[in-house]
Enzyme design. Structure first.
Site: not given
Ligand code: PXG
Length: 283
Positions: A50, A149, A182
């Site tokens: 990713r 991301k 989301e």
């Molecule tokens: N949507 C968004 C906008 C994210 O930032 C997810 C969905 C979930 O994706 P994953 O691949 O993690 O299942 C994310 C992930 C933080 C933090 O520091 C944010 C995420 C992951 C870990 C830490 O706020 N976001």
């Protein structure tokens, strides 16, 4: 704590990036949040893939190949002797001139921090969480694809601030057409008639790795998932709801905009998936 910056390790106090880094100046960069469970990095290949896809979309040339990146992550985890923790992998455009012109940045920077994370207090995993829908809409894919991301989370931060002002910890973000995209750092699912429903990336969701893991786990439990358009009405009338993310894992949602979901308690399917997820991270 040893922090990796461009091939060298620094202590916490010495780990610094330039104020001329375009990651700092313009949010021009990307990141991944990754978990370490029982000494094993969870879904590393998926996170690295990713990261490189985000980089490609931004014409950001990561100065190492994906195998070397995997090794750098594993080495940093090992050096920090972290058995359970959180990895923040960041690639910025690098140091450049003032002015957004990316070509003034000669070399992107790679940073790897190994630490801990807890996005929500422990009690919410047992009793569920109340959330709101935010008035900040998701940036449409033709403006900025939500699958990138990136280091710019202002859209999500606006929604998070609104949640806080409403006395909640999290918010659902709708897209410009009013369909659910989301949450601020998590994907969202509902349970309806024993099946899972979740928005697709084209609705404005990140293609979450935890989301994909949950879809696969559900399948092994005989629970089908459908990617579909959801409105607030669908959320309010869900049998159950939960959010997924690397930081959050799986967290039950029990109230949305004041409407109680599954009688205000984590639902049966949600609890089954949490158990199954906990088992899967042990392997
Ligand atoms: N949507 C968004 C906008 C994210 O930032 C997810 C969905 C979930 O994706 P994953 O691949 O993690 O299942 C994310 C992930 C933080 C933090 O520091 C944010 C995420 C992951 C870990 C830490 O706020 N976001």
């Amino acid at each position: 704590m040893k922090i990796y910056i461009d091939g060298r390790y620094y202590g916490r106090a010495d780990a610094r990036v330039s104020v001329f880094d375009h990651g700092f100046l313009y949010g021009d960069g990307i990141f991944e949040g990754i978990r370490v469970y029982h000494g094993k990095v969870f879904k590393l290949r998926e996170h690295i893939d990713r990261l490189y896809q985000s980089a490609k979309a931004l014409l950001l040339k990561i100065p190492m190949d994906s195998e070397a990146m995997e090794r750098a992550v594993l080495d940093t985890v090992q050096l920090n002797r972290k058995k359970n923790g959180y990895i923040r992998l960041i690639v910025t455009r690098g140091e450049g001139l003032l002015g957004i012109e990316p070509s003034s940045c000669k070399k992107p920077s790679v940073i790897i921090i190994v630490s801990d994370i807890q996005l929500y207090p422990e009690e919410y995993y047992k009793k569920g969480i109340a959330i709101i829908t935010s008035s900040s809409r998701r940036i449409p894919p033709d403006c900025l694809d939500p699958r990138i991301k990136s280091l710019n989370y202002l859209n999500n931060i606006m929604a998070k601030l609104e949640a806080r002002q409403a006395g909640c910890l999290e918010a659902v973000i709708l897209n410009k057409d009013g369909f659910v995209a989301e949450c601020t750092g998590d994907n969202i699912f509902i349970v309806k008639e024993e099946g899972l429903l979740t928005p697709a990336p084209y609705h404005g969701a990140l293609d979450g790795i935890t989301r994909q893991t949950v879809i696969e786990l559900a399948e092994t439990l005989g629970i089908k998932t459908q990617e579909t358009s959801l409105t607030r009405y669908d959320l309010y009338n869900a049998d159950e709801s939960f959010m997924t993310g690397t930081g959050a894992e799986i967290i039950p949602v029990i109230k949305i905009d004041g409407r109680e979901i599954s009688g205000g308690l984590p639902g049966v399917v949600t609890k089954k998936l949490i158990k199954s997820f906990q088992k899967s991270v042990m392997n």
